[in-house]
Design a protein around this motif. Structure first.
Motif, PDB file in Angstrom:
ATOM      1  N   MET A  98       0.841  -1.203   0.000  1.00  0.00           N
ATOM      2  CA  MET A  98       0.000   0.000   0.000  1.00  0.00           C
ATOM      3  C   MET A  98       0.874   1.250   0.000  1.00  0.00           C
ATOM      4  O   MET A  98       1.927   1.277   0.617  1.00  0.00           O
ATOM      5  N   ASN A  99       0.381   2.274  -0.682  1.00  0.00           N
ATOM      6  CA  ASN A  99       1.147   3.516  -0.767  1.00  0.00           C
ATOM      7  C   ASN A  99       0.629   4.550   0.230  1.00  0.00           C
ATOM      8  O   ASN A  99      -0.532   4.938   0.195  1.00  0.00           O
ATOM      9  N   ALA A 100       1.519   4.958   1.133  1.00  0.00           N
ATOM     10  CA  ALA A 100       1.169   5.990   2.117  1.00  0.00           C
ATOM     11  C   ALA A 100       1.795   7.303   1.667  1.00  0.00           C
ATOM     12  O   ALA A 100       2.961   7.327   1.254  1.00  0.00           O
ATOM     13  N   MET A 148      -3.508   5.707   2.286  1.00  0.00           N
ATOM     14  CA  MET A 148      -3.448   6.211   3.662  1.00  0.00           C
ATOM     15  C   MET A 148      -2.583   7.468   3.634  1.00  0.00           C
ATOM     16  O   MET A 148      -1.711   7.593   2.783  1.00  0.00           O
ATOM     17  N   VAL A 149      -2.879   8.404   4.547  1.00  0.00           N
ATOM     18  CA  VAL A 149      -2.103   9.649   4.606  1.00  0.00           C
ATOM     19  C   VAL A 149      -1.775   9.998   6.059  1.00  0.00           C
ATOM     20  O   VAL A 149      -2.466   9.553   6.988  1.00  0.00           O
ATOM     21  N   ALA A 150      -0.722  10.804   6.215  1.00  0.00           N
ATOM     22  CA  ALA A 150      -0.376  11.346   7.540  1.00  0.00           C
ATOM     23  C   ALA A 150       0.461  12.586   7.310  1.00  0.00           C
ATOM     24  O   ALA A 150       1.139  12.714   6.289  1.00  0.00           O
ATOM     25  N   ALA A 206      -5.390  16.273   0.892  1.00  0.00           N
ATOM     26  CA  ALA A 206      -5.040  15.164  -0.004  1.00  0.00           C
ATOM     27  C   ALA A 206      -6.060  14.036   0.026  1.00  0.00           C
ATOM     28  O   ALA A 206      -6.315  13.388  -0.993  1.00  0.00           O
ATOM     29  N   ASN A 207      -6.677  13.800   1.196  1.00  0.00           N
ATOM     30  CA  ASN A 207      -7.660  12.704   1.254  1.00  0.00           C
ATOM     31  C   ASN A 207      -9.111  13.212   1.200  1.00  0.00           C
ATOM     32  O   ASN A 207     -10.052  12.469   1.477  1.00  0.00           O
ATOM     33  N   GLY A 208      -9.279  14.485   0.849  1.00  0.00           N
ATOM     34  CA  GLY A 208     -10.629  15.007   0.601  1.00  0.00           C
ATOM     35  C   GLY A 208     -11.425  15.431   1.826  1.00  0.00           C
ATOM     36  O   GLY A 208     -12.591  15.781   1.723  1.00  0.00           O
ATOM     37  N   THR A 209     -10.803  15.434   3.012  1.00  0.00           N
ATOM     38  CA  THR A 209     -11.521  15.850   4.229  1.00  0.00           C
ATOM     39  C   THR A 209     -11.792  17.358   4.203  1.00  0.00           C
ATOM     40  O   THR A 209     -12.863  17.821   4.591  1.00  0.00           O
ATOM     41  N   PRO A 255     -13.445  11.359   4.382  1.00  0.00           N
ATOM     42  CA  PRO A 255     -12.269  11.235   3.513  1.00  0.00           C
ATOM     43  C   PRO A 255     -12.305  10.028   2.577  1.00  0.00           C
ATOM     44  O   PRO A 255     -13.075   9.091   2.785  1.00  0.00           O
ATOM     45  N   THR A 256     -11.432  10.064   1.566  1.00  0.00           N
ATOM     46  CA  THR A 256     -11.342   8.956   0.609  1.00  0.00           C
ATOM     47  C   THR A 256     -10.476   7.818   1.141  1.00  0.00           C
ATOM     48  O   THR A 256     -10.525   6.696   0.644  1.00  0.00           O
ATOM     49  N   CYS A 257      -9.631   8.122   2.150  1.00  0.00           N
ATOM     50  CA  CYS A 257      -8.793   7.088   2.766  1.00  0.00           C
ATOM     51  C   CYS A 257      -8.453   7.537   4.177  1.00  0.00           C
ATOM     52  O   CYS A 257      -8.615   8.709   4.510  1.00  0.00           O
ATOM     53  N   PRO A 258      -8.005   6.627   5.037  1.00  0.00           N
ATOM     54  CA  PRO A 258      -7.724   7.003   6.432  1.00  0.00           C
ATOM     55  C   PRO A 258      -6.569   7.995   6.575  1.00  0.00           C
ATOM     56  O   PRO A 258      -5.610   7.968   5.805  1.00  0.00           O
ATOM     57  N   VAL A 259      -6.712   8.855   7.586  1.00  0.00           N
ATOM     58  CA  VAL A 259      -5.606   9.730   7.990  1.00  0.00           C
ATOM     59  C   VAL A 259      -5.134   9.238   9.357  1.00  0.00           C
ATOM     60  O   VAL A 259      -5.940   8.963  10.249  1.00  0.00           O
TER      61      VAL A 259
END
Length: 290
Positions: free
Chosen positions: A1-3, A82-84, A96-99, A217-221
């Motif tokens: 998976m790409n973070a 996933m993002v952080a 980046a994740n749409g939040t 969001p589109t993916c978890p933060v």
């Protein structure tokens, strides 16, 4: 998976974002919009300003945010799983994740910078990097030191940043050296970020965050306050409010992302600080930058 990971304050450099502005119409649109929202030409300072000018609080945070988000939103096949973000970088991650919408996040970042500046002026305070002690040892140093001093940034094993009142930081550095720290370095920052001394800034920012719309969001933060993944807008908002007075749990965030399947960490923003930290946290993790 790409973070995808987004840096915080300190990664700025003169000329940042200029290539991107000149090569991408989408990026140019974001940069021009930022000038309009902020009410001054941040692009001029980023492209032509000195390192000293870029250090100004009202410039640094929006500049890093703008550069990071522009890189992410103009990248080919940008589909984070996933993002952080590290401290300020959490705002970039949430765009980046749409939040958060770009415009709303930029306004929050600008307010955050000014609120932090005010809190720094109210309480003369600072931060210091402690190298070569375990997390537990640094926490013990903070507990044993009189005055306000806390572990603020868990950057990677053996590298923690403490934050607090000037005198308490001085005492804590001396104690850390006694306990075997390789180095205890005061940092060139204007205040005790991620400590209880940021409470006035937290209160001010909380009102602005409460009034801002957060989407699912589109993916978890993976958020700084507890290093856990979140996809619920209301909870993300709550954690973002707590962030200014809570430690940045970066080591734990990266470890959790790896446990949840992250194999590659792509840094979006100026510099390569986070790639270095990820490698120190887990040597087998792949790192890249946009």
């Amino acid at each position: 998976m790409n973070a995808y990971v987004f840096p915080g304050q300190g990664s700025q450099f003169p000329g940042m974002g200029k290539d991107l502005y000149e090569s991408s119409a989408k990026a140019k649109e974001l940069f021009d919009k930022a000038d309009e929202i902020l009410g001054f030409s941040i692009t001029k300072v980023m492209f032509e300003g000195t390192a000293e000018e870029l250090k100004e609080t009202k410039v640094t945070q929006p500049a890093i945010f703008l550069h990071s988000v522009a890189l992410a939103l103009t990248a080919d096949n940008f589909k984070p799983e996933m993002v952080a973000g590290h401290s300020l970088g959490e705002f970039s991650a949430l765009v980046a994740n749409g939040t958060l919408k770009f415009e709303d996040a930029l306004k929050l970042v600008a307010q955050r910078a000014m609120a932090m500046q005010k809190a720094c002026e109210m309480n003369p305070s600072t931060m210091a990097a402690i190298l070569g002690l375990s997390d537990e040892q640094v926490e013990e140093v903070c507990t044993k030191t009189e005055g306000v001093v806390v572990a603020a940034n868990y950057n990677c094993p053996g590298q923690l940043v403490i934050s607090g009142a000037n005198e308490a930081i001085e005492k804590a550095c001396a104690l850390a050296k006694e306990m075997g720290a390789k180095r205890a370095l005061p940092l060139p920052v204007g205040g005790a970020f991620h400590s209880p001394l940021m409470e006035p800034a937290r209160e001010e920012l909380a009102k602005a965050i409460e009034a801002t719309e957060f989407s699912e969001p589109t993916c978890p933060v993976y958020q700084n306050v507890d290093a856990k993944p979140y996809t619920e807008a209301a909870k993300i908002k709550e954690n973002l409010i707590s962030q200014l007075t809570s430690p940045v749990r970066w080591t734990q965030s990266v470890q959790q992302m790896i446990a949840d399947g992250a194999t590659t960490f792509t840094e979006c923003g100026p510099g390569k600080v986070l790639q270095g930290l990820v490698k120190k946290i887990d040597r087998s993790a792949e790192v890249a930058s946009i």
